[in-house]
Scaffold this motif. Structure first.
Motif, PDB file in Angstrom:
ATOM      1  N   GLY A 198       0.795  -1.227   0.000  1.00  0.00           N
ATOM      2  CA  GLY A 198       0.000   0.000   0.000  1.00  0.00           C
ATOM      3  C   GLY A 198       0.822   1.270   0.000  1.00  0.00           C
ATOM      4  N   ALA A 199       2.158   1.135   0.025  1.00  0.00           N
ATOM      5  CA  ALA A 199       3.020   2.320   0.077  1.00  0.00           C
ATOM      6  C   ALA A 199       3.100   3.041  -1.270  1.00  0.00           C
ATOM      7  CB  ALA A 199       4.423   1.935   0.554  1.00  0.00           C
ATOM      8  N   VAL A 239       5.565   5.033   5.049  1.00  0.00           N
ATOM      9  CA  VAL A 239       4.190   5.520   5.140  1.00  0.00           C
ATOM     10  C   VAL A 239       3.644   5.124   6.504  1.00  0.00           C
ATOM     11  CG1 VAL A 239       1.886   5.437   4.089  1.00  0.00           C
ATOM     12  CG2 VAL A 239       3.893   5.185   2.651  1.00  0.00           C
ATOM     13  N   GLN A 288       1.465   3.601   9.258  1.00  0.00           N
ATOM     14  CA  GLN A 288       0.732   2.335   9.218  1.00  0.00           C
ATOM     15  C   GLN A 288      -0.780   2.523   9.099  1.00  0.00           C
ATOM     16  OE1 GLN A 288       2.225  -0.921  11.032  1.00  0.00           O
ATOM     17  NE2 GLN A 288       0.401  -2.134  10.685  1.00  0.00           N
ATOM     18  N   GLU A 332      -2.341   5.028   7.806  1.00  0.00           N
ATOM     19  CA  GLU A 332      -2.597   5.530   6.456  1.00  0.00           C
ATOM     20  C   GLU A 332      -2.597   4.369   5.458  1.00  0.00           C
ATOM     21  OE1 GLU A 332      -2.988   8.018   3.027  1.00  0.00           O
ATOM     22  OE2 GLU A 332      -3.412   8.407   5.138  1.00  0.00           O
ATOM     23  N   LEU A 333      -1.658   3.437   5.633  1.00  0.00           N
ATOM     24  CA  LEU A 333      -1.597   2.271   4.751  1.00  0.00           C
ATOM     25  C   LEU A 333      -2.879   1.455   4.832  1.00  0.00           C
ATOM     26  CD1 LEU A 333       2.022   0.953   5.364  1.00  0.00           C
ATOM     27  CD2 LEU A 333       1.139   2.007   3.284  1.00  0.00           C
ATOM     28  N   ARG A 344      -5.616   3.284   3.021  1.00  0.00           N
ATOM     29  CA  ARG A 344      -5.401   3.218   1.565  1.00  0.00           C
ATOM     30  C   ARG A 344      -5.847   1.878   1.006  1.00  0.00           C
ATOM     31  NH1 ARG A 344       0.709   5.284  -0.013  1.00  0.00           N
ATOM     32  NH2 ARG A 344       0.500   7.436   0.679  1.00  0.00           N
ATOM     33  N   LEU A 345      -5.422   0.796   1.681  1.00  0.00           N
ATOM     34  CA  LEU A 345      -5.719  -0.542   1.180  1.00  0.00           C
ATOM     35  C   LEU A 345      -7.197  -0.885   1.321  1.00  0.00           C
ATOM     36  CD1 LEU A 345      -2.501  -2.368   2.366  1.00  0.00           C
ATOM     37  CD2 LEU A 345      -3.161  -1.832   0.019  1.00  0.00           C
ATOM     38  N   GLN A 388       0.854  -6.347   6.776  1.00  0.00           N
ATOM     39  CA  GLN A 388       1.795  -5.359   7.308  1.00  0.00           C
ATOM     40  C   GLN A 388       2.754  -6.028   8.295  1.00  0.00           C
ATOM     41  OE1 GLN A 388       1.768  -2.432   5.916  1.00  0.00           O
ATOM     42  NE2 GLN A 388      -0.204  -2.593   4.929  1.00  0.00           N
TER      43      GLN A 388
END
Length: 191
Positions: free
Chosen positions: A10-11, A115, A117, A119-120, A123-124, A145
């Motif tokens: 997801g980065a 990034v 965590q 936020e990841l 995003r995903l 993760q």
């Protein structure tokens, strides 16, 4: 230039890899793309990988290493390449070192996108929602993760110890992240 892109799921590695590779005129080589190509072409390595993929298992290093070795030996990778998704383990670092040294070259830089965590995860989850990937639940995303931290994060220390690591903030708009990566790579060229 021969570079590695690392970062948690997801980065934005795939997006950034394509942009950076195009800028440098080298192929962006993703292990996912290599797997899909070999499976689609029915190559012996592809058939071997498919058995594991169909069972939901990781493709063994021996198969992955062979696919990467074959891909970086292709003529378009002669002036350089950008690896996205490889190496993922310390054993693969050793394999990659041997592959690159055999061609008389070395890895020039390892870029890691950092990034937050949470936020990841967001995003995903959003990507899963928009792409219809029902397997991307919050629990699965958080587990990926954790696997990244356990298996791939130690590689960051290897490349840091070799003086090849460049950490880039992966937060923000795609163009902003690309600009930060380009500036960091330009900084290497002038140092």
């Amino acid at each position: 230039m021969r570079m590695i892109f690392m970062g948690p799921p997801g980065a934005g590695k795939g997006t950034q890899a394509a942009l950076v590779a195009e800028h440098h005129g080298i192929p962006a080589i993703s292990t996912g793309d290599i797997f899909r190509y070999n499976v689609g072409q029915g190559t012996p390595l592809g058939l071997e990988a498919k058995k594991y993929m169909d069972a939901g298992e990781y493709v063994p290093d021996s198969v992955t290493n062979s696919m990467v070795r074959n891909r970086i030996a292709e003529s378009d990778a002669e002036p350089g390449f950008l690896l996205d998704g490889y190496p993922r383990t310390l054993a693969q670092v050793t394999e990659l070192d041997g592959m690159v040294e055999a061609s008389g070259h070395a890895i020039d830089v390892a870029v890691v996108l950092t990034v937050d965590q949470e936020e990841l995860v967001q995003r995903l989850l959003k990507r899963a929602e928009t792409s219809g990937r029902s397997d991307d639940t919050e629990d699965v995303i958080r587990h990926r993760q954790e696997v990244y931290v356990e298996q791939t994060a130690p590689l960051i220390d290897v490349y840091r110890d070799r003086g090849l690591l460049v950490e880039v903030d992966g937060m923000g708009e795609v163009a902003d992240v690309t600009a930060r990566i380009m500036a960091a790579l330009d900084g290497l060229a002038t140092s």
